[in-house]
Design an enzyme around this catalytic site. Sequence first.
Site, mmCIF file in Angstrom:
data_model
loop_
_atom_site.group_PDB
_atom_site.id
_atom_site.type_symbol
_atom_site.label_atom_id
_atom_site.label_comp_id
_atom_site.label_asym_id
_atom_site.label_seq_id
_atom_site.Cartn_x
_atom_site.Cartn_y
_atom_site.Cartn_z
ATOM 1 C CB ILE A 93 -0.929 -0.017 1.237
ATOM 2 C CG1 ILE A 93 -1.777 -1.308 1.224
ATOM 3 C CG2 ILE A 93 -1.815 1.216 1.254
ATOM 4 C CD1 ILE A 93 -2.624 -1.521 2.464
ATOM 5 C CB SER A 96 1.563 1.819 4.753
ATOM 6 O OG SER A 96 1.536 0.771 3.814
ATOM 7 C CG HIS A 99 10.672 0.789 0.824
ATOM 8 N ND1 HIS A 99 10.269 1.231 2.057
ATOM 9 C CD2 HIS A 99 10.796 -0.554 0.939
ATOM 10 C CE1 HIS A 99 10.147 0.196 2.868
ATOM 11 N NE2 HIS A 99 10.453 -0.898 2.216
#
Length: 173
Positions: A93, A96, A99
Amino acid sequence: MQTLQQHKANITHLEGNLYENSDARIAIVVGRFNEFVVESLVNGAIDTLLRHGVMGENITVIRVPGAFELPLAAQRAAGSDKFDAIIALGAVIRGSTPHFDYVAGGSANGLGSVALDYDIPVINGIITTESIEQAIERSGTKAGNKGSEAAMVALEMIAVLRQIEEDDLEDDD
Ligand code: INI
């Protein structure tokens, strides 16, 4: 000389069905990160496999920390020769993770390599979304269940690969 229609009638069409699965051996590799969403994918995949005739004793669920670890787990499962297909489930996601692209890209590329290196279907059931809301939508609510879809793809791929093999054997006779 054959007509175009006659040539058409002689074409071999191979396509996997979804109903002869009692002997299919499936590994489900699961990245635990975003567990709340991922467990719905796992439940969807298992439910779909069982409903299509796969036996519980032929399903193995392997859990790893996150999506980035899925290719290695899939590779080990593929190398064990114990499975006819591997389903990889996870949720990456963007909200969140800074990277996101590395985790999402790395896991997808890695899974693709395992499939080709080991000549086995490795199904990418990793959802990659902008937000948690989108992830929830794809894990059993508005936009279906990606785990369930991945399970169907696995069954179809097992079936069509078997057909290709059988067709090849017939050619050899
Ligand atoms: N792993 C995920 O499966 N989903 C994510 O969204 C995620 N985020 O947000 O970072 C994530 N990160 C962990 C990653 O998969 C590895 O476990 C970690 O980088 C250690 O190799």
